[in-house]
Design a protein around this motif. Structure first.
Motif, PDB file in Angstrom:
ATOM      1  N   THR A 194       3.535  10.431  -7.521  1.00 41.14           N
ATOM      2  CA  THR A 194       4.436  10.390  -8.622  1.00 41.14           C
ATOM      3  C   THR A 194       3.702  10.662  -9.914  1.00 41.14           C
ATOM      4  O   THR A 194       3.876  11.543 -10.609  1.00 41.14           O
ATOM      5  CB  THR A 194       5.512   9.494  -8.585  1.00 41.14           C
ATOM      6  N   LEU A 195       2.596   9.861 -10.221  1.00 40.56           N
ATOM      7  CA  LEU A 195       1.800  10.157 -11.184  1.00 40.56           C
ATOM      8  C   LEU A 195       0.988  11.518 -11.319  1.00 40.56           C
ATOM      9  O   LEU A 195       0.829  11.835 -12.582  1.00 40.56           O
ATOM     10  CB  LEU A 195       0.703   8.707 -11.356  1.00 40.56           C
ATOM     11  N   ARG A 196       0.819  11.824 -10.312  1.00 39.04           N
ATOM     12  CA  ARG A 196      -0.184  13.078 -10.224  1.00 39.04           C
ATOM     13  C   ARG A 196       1.251  14.398 -10.556  1.00 39.04           C
ATOM     14  O   ARG A 196       0.607  15.296 -11.107  1.00 39.04           O
ATOM     15  CB  ARG A 196      -0.532  13.371  -8.909  1.00 39.04           C
ATOM     16  N   SER A 197       2.531  14.070 -10.341  1.00 34.04           N
ATOM     17  CA  SER A 197       3.286  15.309 -10.396  1.00 34.04           C
ATOM     18  C   SER A 197       4.138  15.296 -11.718  1.00 34.04           C
ATOM     19  O   SER A 197       4.661  16.171 -11.823  1.00 34.04           O
ATOM     20  CB  SER A 197       4.063  15.032  -9.249  1.00 34.04           C
ATOM     21  N   ASN A 198       4.169  13.980 -12.350  1.00 33.82           N
ATOM     22  CA  ASN A 198       5.365  13.813 -13.249  1.00 33.82           C
ATOM     23  C   ASN A 198       4.819  13.046 -14.593  1.00 33.82           C
ATOM     24  O   ASN A 198       4.234  11.743 -14.461  1.00 33.82           O
ATOM     25  CB  ASN A 198       6.456  13.267 -13.027  1.00 33.82           C
ATOM     26  N   LEU A 199       4.527  13.742 -15.637  1.00 35.40           N
ATOM     27  CA  LEU A 199       3.859  12.941 -16.851  1.00 35.40           C
ATOM     28  C   LEU A 199       5.111  11.886 -17.474  1.00 35.40           C
ATOM     29  O   LEU A 199       4.443  11.009 -18.159  1.00 35.40           O
ATOM     30  CB  LEU A 199       3.498  13.957 -17.918  1.00 35.40           C
ATOM     31  N   SER A 200       6.190  11.660 -17.027  1.00 35.21           N
ATOM     32  CA  SER A 200       6.979  10.788 -17.619  1.00 35.21           C
ATOM     33  C   SER A 200       7.051   9.432 -17.190  1.00 35.21           C
ATOM     34  O   SER A 200       7.660   8.509 -17.291  1.00 35.21           O
ATOM     35  CB  SER A 200       8.452  11.279 -17.512  1.00 35.21           C
ATOM     36  N   VAL A 201       6.222   9.510 -15.922  1.00 34.90           N
ATOM     37  CA  VAL A 201       6.024   8.441 -15.341  1.00 34.90           C
ATOM     38  C   VAL A 201       4.533   7.669 -15.552  1.00 34.90           C
ATOM     39  O   VAL A 201       3.669   8.723 -15.191  1.00 34.90           O
ATOM     40  CB  VAL A 201       6.191   8.260 -13.645  1.00 34.90           C
ATOM     41  N   LYS A 241       0.859  -1.215   0.005  1.00 36.68           N
ATOM     42  CA  LYS A 241      -0.069  -0.116  -0.087  1.00 36.68           C
ATOM     43  C   LYS A 241       0.852   1.278  -0.063  1.00 36.68           C
ATOM     44  O   LYS A 241       0.630   2.125  -0.854  1.00 36.68           O
ATOM     45  CB  LYS A 241      -0.951   0.006   1.185  1.00 36.68           C
ATOM     46  N   LEU A 242       2.018   1.303   0.834  1.00 37.89           N
ATOM     47  CA  LEU A 242       2.792   2.324   0.891  1.00 37.89           C
ATOM     48  C   LEU A 242       3.505   2.503  -0.288  1.00 37.89           C
ATOM     49  O   LEU A 242       3.692   3.888  -0.710  1.00 37.89           O
ATOM     50  CB  LEU A 242       3.723   2.085   2.082  1.00 37.89           C
ATOM     51  N   LEU A 243       3.938   1.692  -1.070  1.00 38.37           N
ATOM     52  CA  LEU A 243       4.768   1.699  -2.533  1.00 38.37           C
ATOM     53  C   LEU A 243       3.745   2.237  -3.563  1.00 38.37           C
ATOM     54  O   LEU A 243       4.030   3.118  -4.215  1.00 38.37           O
ATOM     55  CB  LEU A 243       5.207   0.472  -2.903  1.00 38.37           C
ATOM     56  N   LEU A 244       2.650   1.947  -3.444  1.00 38.28           N
ATOM     57  CA  LEU A 244       1.373   2.343  -4.399  1.00 38.28           C
ATOM     58  C   LEU A 244       0.945   3.858  -4.107  1.00 38.28           C
ATOM     59  O   LEU A 244       0.686   4.412  -5.167  1.00 38.28           O
ATOM     60  CB  LEU A 244       0.124   1.470  -4.199  1.00 38.28           C
ATOM     61  N   LEU A 245       0.944   4.228  -2.729  1.00 37.57           N
ATOM     62  CA  LEU A 245       0.800   5.622  -2.436  1.00 37.57           C
ATOM     63  C   LEU A 245       2.075   6.491  -2.911  1.00 37.57           C
ATOM     64  O   LEU A 245       1.786   7.670  -3.619  1.00 37.57           O
ATOM     65  CB  LEU A 245       0.661   6.000  -1.155  1.00 37.57           C
ATOM     66  N   ALA A 278      -8.997   7.799  -1.388  1.00 41.95           N
ATOM     67  CA  ALA A 278      -9.055   7.731   0.068  1.00 41.95           C
ATOM     68  C   ALA A 278      -7.614   8.768   0.471  1.00 41.95           C
ATOM     69  O   ALA A 278      -7.650   9.550   1.422  1.00 41.95           O
ATOM     70  CB  ALA A 278      -9.006   6.230   0.418  1.00 41.95           C
ATOM     71  N   TRP A 279      -6.498   8.603  -0.320  1.00 48.51           N
ATOM     72  CA  TRP A 279      -5.448   9.422   0.285  1.00 48.51           C
ATOM     73  C   TRP A 279      -5.499  10.866   0.064  1.00 48.51           C
ATOM     74  O   TRP A 279      -5.124  11.630   0.717  1.00 48.51           O
ATOM     75  CB  TRP A 279      -4.060   8.917  -0.590  1.00 48.51           C
ATOM     76  N   SER A 280      -6.240  11.221  -1.228  1.00 52.98           N
ATOM     77  CA  SER A 280      -6.399  12.442  -1.383  1.00 52.98           C
ATOM     78  C   SER A 280      -7.547  13.192  -0.479  1.00 52.98           C
ATOM     79  O   SER A 280      -7.245  14.274   0.127  1.00 52.98           O
ATOM     80  CB  SER A 280      -7.061  13.031  -2.925  1.00 52.98           C
ATOM     81  N   GLU A 281      -8.467  12.418  -0.001  1.00 47.93           N
ATOM     82  CA  GLU A 281      -9.541  12.859   1.074  1.00 47.93           C
ATOM     83  C   GLU A 281      -8.791  12.874   2.418  1.00 47.93           C
ATOM     84  O   GLU A 281      -8.886  13.889   3.191  1.00 47.93           O
ATOM     85  CB  GLU A 281     -10.837  11.880   0.990  1.00 47.93           C
ATOM     86  N   ALA A 282      -7.809  12.095   2.663  1.00 44.90           N
ATOM     87  CA  ALA A 282      -7.163  11.877   3.961  1.00 44.90           C
ATOM     88  C   ALA A 282      -6.280  13.334   3.996  1.00 44.90           C
ATOM     89  O   ALA A 282      -6.253  13.900   5.276  1.00 44.90           O
ATOM     90  CB  ALA A 282      -6.590  10.919   4.272  1.00 44.90           C
TER      91      ALA A 282
END
Length: 260
Positions: A185-192, A176-180, A227-231
């Protein structure tokens, strides 16, 4: 660019990598950056790669070819070594071989031959181990104080890992931690980009415990991201605001001008 992370725990190792390869904004392809060599009951080795795709694929090809050839004491392979430290040295030797063969091209285009690797797994009765291997072929090993390695576009996913990662985590919590960290990263960098490959190795299993590819429509990942965004928003709201902002600044006077 890519993003890969390996996390060594008391219970095993969790690996995750994206699959995006860019050759320009209009030329995006999917390549797995996760490579697995498994001899059930004897050893499991997992390698994540980041950097120039031609360079990293050449290294992987050398390692795979040597596994399938007869054992040679002068040229050990990932299937013949007896420790993970020796396996890391085999990977380092393969990297240096590619650099030697492509020496002129590297000298002419040094920026095109950036590469880094994460190697982890378990051989026989040895403890699971995790290494980060550099483009020169040298490497360092994960420790209880630094139990994870990131390569590629790692800066956006590092804050949560730095605050939360602990070797005594359960494997599912670590996944779960790695996916968070990937969500940030996905939200911040289009190369990933998606999909994400994730692999869980359970200590002493000597075979891959779980491996799957997470697509953009994956129900768990979407739930996790939401859930992470809401938290985060909820935590931000409930943290006391900076008290001096309104009291220290003098009131703003609105000047009026009249003509005539």
């Amino acid at each position: 660019m890519t993003y890969c992370v390996g996390f060594r725990l008391d219970r095993g190792i969790v690996f995750a990598s994206d699959t995006r390869t860019n050759a320009g904004v209009d030329n995006i392809a999917t390549f797995s950056k996760m490579h697995v060599w498994e001899l059930k009951g004897d050893r499991v080795l997992i390698m994540l790669t980041a950097g120039n795709l031609a360079f990293t694929q050449s290294v992987v090809s050398i390692l795979s070819e040597r596994i399938s050839t007869p054992p040679d004491p002068e040229r050990p392979s990932l299937s013949s070594v007896t420790t993970m430290f020796q396996a890391a040295r085999v990977v380092g030797a393969a990297i240096r071989e590619v650099r030697r063969v492509d020496k002129q091209e590297i000298e002419d285009n040094p920026g095109l031959f950036s590469a880094s690797f994460i190697l982890g797994g378990q051989i026989g009765g040895e403890d699971p181990r995790l290494f980060q291997i550099y483009k020169e072929g040298n490497f360092i090993e994960a420790t209880p104080d630094n139990p994870y390695f990131q390569i590629g576009e790692h800066k956006y996913g590092k804050p949560i890992l730095g605050r939360v990662a602990s070797p005594d985590m359960r494997l599912g919590v670590a996944a779960k931690l790695l996916l968070l960290s990937f969500d940030s990263t996905l939200r911040s960098n289009l190369s990933v980009g998606m999909p994400i490959d994730i692999l869980i190795y359970r200590r002493d299993a000597l075979e891959v415990s779980e491996r799957r590819r997470i697509q953009e429509d994956d129900a768990y990942f979407k739930k996790l991201s939401t859930a992470w965004s809401e938290a985060l928003r909820d935590a931000f709201v409930h943290i006391d605001e900076y008290e001096g902002a309104d009291t220290l600044m003098p009131p703003v006077e609105v000047a009026s001008s009249r003509r005539g």
